[in-house]
Design an enzyme around this catalytic site. Sequence first.
Site, PDB file in Angstrom:
ATOM      1  N   GLY A  71      -0.409 -20.150  18.201  1.00  0.00           N
ATOM      2  CA  GLY A  71      -1.091 -20.805  18.879  1.00  0.00           C
ATOM      3  C   GLY A  71      -1.446 -20.588  20.465  1.00  0.00           C
ATOM      4  N   LYS A 103      -3.061 -10.607  12.825  1.00  0.00           N
ATOM      5  CA  LYS A 103      -4.463 -10.900  12.697  1.00  0.00           C
ATOM      6  C   LYS A 103      -4.667 -12.131  12.248  1.00  0.00           C
ATOM      7  CE  LYS A 103      -5.535  -7.095  10.627  1.00  0.00           C
ATOM      8  NZ  LYS A 103      -4.386  -6.628  10.626  1.00  0.00           N
ATOM      9  N   CYS A 113       0.751  -7.404  11.632  1.00  0.00           N
ATOM     10  CA  CYS A 113       0.909  -7.805  12.964  1.00  0.00           C
ATOM     11  C   CYS A 113       0.332  -8.995  13.781  1.00  0.00           C
ATOM     12  CB  CYS A 113       0.770  -6.353  13.775  1.00  0.00           C
ATOM     13  SG  CYS A 113       1.953  -5.174  13.797  1.00  0.00           S
ATOM     14  N   ARG A 124       3.118  -4.220  17.767  1.00  0.00           N
ATOM     15  CA  ARG A 124       4.434  -4.538  17.776  1.00  0.00           C
ATOM     16  C   ARG A 124       5.213  -3.679  18.857  1.00  0.00           C
ATOM     17  NH1 ARG A 124       6.540  -8.256  13.897  1.00  0.00           N
ATOM     18  NH2 ARG A 124       4.936  -8.883  12.446  1.00  0.00           N
ATOM     19  N   TYR A 144      -1.185  -3.583  -7.111  1.00  0.00           N
ATOM     20  CA  TYR A 144      -1.161  -4.253  -5.891  1.00  0.00           C
ATOM     21  C   TYR A 144      -2.203  -4.219  -5.095  1.00  0.00           C
ATOM     22  CZ  TYR A 144      -0.300  -5.375  -0.889  1.00  0.00           C
ATOM     23  OH  TYR A 144      -0.317  -5.825   0.207  1.00  0.00           O
ATOM     24  N   GLY A 145      -2.715  -5.491  -4.448  1.00  0.00           N
ATOM     25  CA  GLY A 145      -3.725  -5.548  -3.590  1.00  0.00           C
ATOM     26  C   GLY A 145      -4.523  -4.583  -2.948  1.00  0.00           C
ATOM     27  N   SER A 184      -1.235  -3.656  10.355  1.00  0.00           N
ATOM     28  CA  SER A 184      -1.067  -4.411   9.186  1.00  0.00           C
ATOM     29  C   SER A 184       0.262  -5.386   9.473  1.00  0.00           C
ATOM     30  CB  SER A 184      -0.568  -3.679   7.680  1.00  0.00           C
ATOM     31  OG  SER A 184      -1.918  -3.092   7.654  1.00  0.00           O
ATOM     32  N   HIS A 241     -10.443  -2.480  11.618  1.00  0.00           N
ATOM     33  CA  HIS A 241      -9.615  -3.098  10.953  1.00  0.00           C
ATOM     34  C   HIS A 241      -9.158  -4.623  11.930  1.00  0.00           C
ATOM     35  CE1 HIS A 241      -5.235  -3.452   9.232  1.00  0.00           C
ATOM     36  NE2 HIS A 241      -5.720  -4.190   8.762  1.00  0.00           N
ATOM     37  N   ASP A 266      -9.387  -9.717   8.895  1.00  0.00           N
ATOM     38  CA  ASP A 266      -8.854  -8.723   8.543  1.00  0.00           C
ATOM     39  C   ASP A 266      -9.924  -7.124   8.808  1.00  0.00           C
ATOM     40  OD1 ASP A 266      -6.588  -6.949   7.640  1.00  0.00           O
ATOM     41  OD2 ASP A 266      -7.728  -6.664   5.776  1.00  0.00           O
ATOM     42  N   ARG A 282       0.834  -1.214  -0.085  1.00  0.00           N
ATOM     43  CA  ARG A 282      -0.112   0.020  -0.100  1.00  0.00           C
ATOM     44  C   ARG A 282       0.774   1.194  -0.044  1.00  0.00           C
ATOM     45  NH1 ARG A 282      -2.057   0.930   4.384  1.00  0.00           N
ATOM     46  NH2 ARG A 282      -1.244  -1.134   5.352  1.00  0.00           N
ATOM     47  N   ARG A 317       1.931 -12.130  -0.556  1.00  0.00           N
ATOM     48  CA  ARG A 317       0.391 -12.710  -0.030  1.00  0.00           C
ATOM     49  C   ARG A 317      -0.140 -13.715  -0.862  1.00  0.00           C
ATOM     50  NH1 ARG A 317      -1.920  -8.951   3.844  1.00  0.00           N
ATOM     51  NH2 ARG A 317      -0.142  -7.583   4.390  1.00  0.00           N
ATOM     52  N   LYS A 377      -9.948  -2.392   1.666  1.00  0.00           N
ATOM     53  CA  LYS A 377      -9.388  -1.138   2.548  1.00  0.00           C
ATOM     54  C   LYS A 377     -10.031   0.090   2.158  1.00  0.00           C
ATOM     55  CE  LYS A 377      -7.078  -3.666   4.998  1.00  0.00           C
ATOM     56  NZ  LYS A 377      -5.819  -4.086   5.255  1.00  0.00           N
TER      57      LYS A 377
HETATM   58  P1  GTP Z   1      -2.532  -7.686   7.428  1.00  0.00           P
HETATM   59  O1  GTP Z   1      -3.092  -8.667   6.586  1.00  0.00           O
HETATM   60  O2  GTP Z   1      -1.376  -6.724   6.844  1.00  0.00           O
HETATM   61  O3  GTP Z   1      -3.669  -6.851   7.969  1.00  0.00           O
HETATM   62  O4  GTP Z   1      -1.685  -8.368   8.651  1.00  0.00           O
HETATM   63  P2  GTP Z   1      -2.210  -9.631   9.846  1.00  0.00           P
HETATM   64  O5  GTP Z   1      -2.549  -8.606  11.027  1.00  0.00           O
HETATM   65  O6  GTP Z   1      -3.091 -10.283   9.189  1.00  0.00           O
HETATM   66  O7  GTP Z   1      -0.913 -10.189  10.132  1.00  0.00           O
HETATM   67  P3  GTP Z   1      -0.345 -11.667  10.013  1.00  0.00           P
HETATM   68  O8  GTP Z   1      -1.146 -12.616  10.826  1.00  0.00           O
HETATM   69  O9  GTP Z   1      -0.285 -12.171   8.730  1.00  0.00           O
HETATM   70  O10 GTP Z   1       1.032 -11.579  10.515  1.00  0.00           O
HETATM   71  C1  GTP Z   1       2.251 -11.041  10.062  1.00  0.00           C
HETATM   72  C2  GTP Z   1       3.337 -11.566  10.384  1.00  0.00           C
HETATM   73  O11 GTP Z   1       3.362 -11.612  11.709  1.00  0.00           O
HETATM   74  C3  GTP Z   1       3.539 -12.918   9.804  1.00  0.00           C
HETATM   75  O12 GTP Z   1       4.833 -12.974   9.294  1.00  0.00           O
HETATM   76  C4  GTP Z   1       3.460 -13.683  11.092  1.00  0.00           C
HETATM   77  O13 GTP Z   1       4.301 -14.957  11.227  1.00  0.00           O
HETATM   78  C5  GTP Z   1       3.831 -12.881  12.252  1.00  0.00           C
HETATM   79  N1  GTP Z   1       3.225 -13.347  13.402  1.00  0.00           N
HETATM   80  C6  GTP Z   1       1.792 -13.345  13.715  1.00  0.00           C
HETATM   81  N2  GTP Z   1       1.517 -13.849  14.781  1.00  0.00           N
HETATM   82  C7  GTP Z   1       2.543 -13.712  15.632  1.00  0.00           C
HETATM   83  C8  GTP Z   1       3.009 -13.906  16.971  1.00  0.00           C
HETATM   84  O14 GTP Z   1       2.010 -14.155  17.624  1.00  0.00           O
HETATM   85  N3  GTP Z   1       4.158 -13.839  17.579  1.00  0.00           N
HETATM   86  C9  GTP Z   1       5.372 -13.491  16.323  1.00  0.00           C
HETATM   87  N4  GTP Z   1       6.473 -13.550  16.811  1.00  0.00           N
HETATM   88  N5  GTP Z   1       5.213 -13.261  15.114  1.00  0.00           N
HETATM   89  C10 GTP Z   1       3.793 -13.357  14.624  1.00  0.00           C
HETATM   90  C1  SPV Z   2      -2.997  -4.588   5.051  1.00  0.00           C
HETATM   91  O1  SPV Z   2      -2.199  -3.969   4.484  1.00  0.00           O
HETATM   92  O2  SPV Z   2      -3.264  -4.196   6.307  1.00  0.00           O
HETATM   93  C2  SPV Z   2      -3.531  -5.726   4.379  1.00  0.00           C
HETATM   94  C3  SPV Z   2      -3.156  -5.912   3.117  1.00  0.00           C
HETATM   95  O3  SPV Z   2      -4.626  -6.415   4.900  1.00  0.00           O
HETATM   96  S1  SPV Z   2      -4.061  -4.804   1.628  1.00  0.00           S
HETATM   97  O4  SPV Z   2      -4.901  -5.127   1.518  1.00  0.00           O
HETATM   98  O5  SPV Z   2      -2.664  -4.714   0.872  1.00  0.00           O
HETATM   99  O6  SPV Z   2      -4.041  -3.618   2.582  1.00  0.00           O
HETATM  100 MN    MN Z   3      -5.080  -5.541   7.021  1.00  0.00          MN
END
Ligand code: GTP
Ligand code: SPV
Ligand code: MN
Length: 593
Positions: A503, A254, A252, A409, A199-200, A250, A228, A279, A71, A378, A208
Amino acid sequence: MALTNNKFVTTWVDEMAAMTKPDKIVWIDGSEEQLAALRDEACSTGEIIKLNQELLPNCYLHRTAVNDVARVEGRTFICTSKKEDAGNINNWMDPKECYAKLTKLFTGSMTGRTMYVIPYSMSVVGSPFAKYGIELTDSIYVVLNMAIMTRVGTDVLEALGEGGDFIKGLHSKAQLDEENRYIVHFPEDNTIWSVNSGYGGNVLLGKKCFALRIASYLGKKEGWMAEHMLILGLENPEGEIKYITAAFPSACGKTNLAMLIPPTVYKEKGYKVWCVGDDIAWLRVGDDGRLWAVNPENGFFGVAPGTNDKSNPNALATTKRDTIFTNVVHNLDNNTVWWEGLDNDPPANAIDWKGNPWDYKKYDKKDKSTCGAHPNSRFTASAKNCPCVSSEFNNPNGVPVTAIVFGGRRAKTAPLVYQSRSWQHGVFVGSIMASETTAAATGAVGVVRRDPMAMRPFAGYDMGDYFAHWLEMGKKIPNKPLIFNVNWFRTDDEGHFIWPGFGDNMRVLMWILARCDGKVDAVETPIGFVPKAEDIDLTGLDLSIDTLKGLLDVDKDLWKDELAGIEEFYKQVGDRVPQELYDELAELKARLG
Ligand code: GTP
Ligand code: SPV
Ligand code: MN
């Protein structure tokens, strides 16, 4: 041929076609035959690559332009007639000026191409939550992604009938020119224009752009919320399911939390976790006085790197069919895909996300430029293929929310988990969220910035008004969810994550639900209530109670340093920050001494 006689739709499509001048117009009816033909066409031009159909049935690989992988927040605008309605945190352009500027970029941008007309619904067609959109695009990749991420087809046009209540989205790849890339929103016109990206998040306009930026604006006007947030259901051995929503910025965590597999200690007792969304959540007050959530999407646009059969087996399983992979490694030996963190077995004969031969031996974990897959690569996968998809996924009324969780984070400041003191304090906790930036947006990675409610890039109006809306909503929900904050990302002196995460985050969710049930005590700290260390079950974990105590520790000095940053951020948001939040800030200051 147009699939509807709706004048609002046909007039607008004609106008947009007159501007963009496509060679032809194709209406997407949502049929598998049409999508299959488009996949074949995209394969024939190289836009997508058909992967090994035995190992990955109906899966494809796509690479975006090298300068177009995330983005672009700096090029994303909210175009309200008054600047103050977009607020200080959003980029703003005058709507007239913006239409004029982008009309130049769109004029003739589809010449030599086809314009696809995609009627889509966010959430179940015909449901009380449903909102409709039409996206015009010159990209087959966008059509194929939208068909996974949303509910696409003629039934949307039927549900729309003769009315004009739909979001008008226009997208053109144009020349993919970075200097002229714009993602702009006209909330007062129900309109989104996106140009020069493929891009997405910049081009799947239901996501979004609509389901967060435009929807948050509509939610403010109409008394609901677009957030979000993931939505998960946690089932206990008695078969009762409690729902939690969680807002993390993003990349982090979810998707990972939404699909978590309980650790053995809970699995053996019969606990289960079900994914409703990963998301976006749309939230409304129900007749029963509770807050109800739906996931308006129909699939997952998830981060590939780090996804593996230990961290997120459910996500990995979801990507084994009907998936489009974007910017991952192409394994030429068996025509499959790979990414960093999938396994310890990188392919020897491979093409990287840029389309160049890739030598895994040159891969250096610390140097992202040597990665085979882009850090923001992705997968676009269908919710129906997710092994832990909730039985309520298509429930038009959504699910009732017991707890709302914020998180991000933070290497040090935020403890593993804490509970807010009230709804108002919870809104304060959300408003002061900060997180290290990730590869999901262009720009520096790992820099701490304020990202209130994980909505900094997605609120479609003034951030102060957005905070006020949260406070207002609290007054309208008789049976309010409790609000918590989590941080899976505290690090030790060597920079390693201390908490195992994934987990094992279930252990924290169990404490959260026990608090909601009034079944467990807590320790009061200046920032809120933290668990007694013995109330987090560590069975089966190689983590000492002292380490856990460290993770739960609230360092007053770090929090005192935080105060100045919060105040500065509120000033930046401007004069619409509600007094209640300044009151909360003053009380926090007083409690810190
Ligand atoms: P968007 O799709 O961008 O909104 O992101 P999201 O919040 O869904 O993030 P996602 O679950 O895809 O995690 C993003 C990154 O964080 C990945 O590389 C995961 O491996 C890492 N991650 C997720 N959960 C944890 C956790 O509990 N601990 C750690 N250390 N890393 C994590
Ligand atoms: C994010 O960046 O929070 C995403 C991926 O979930 S995107 O659809 O590119 O915004
Ligand atoms: Mn997102």
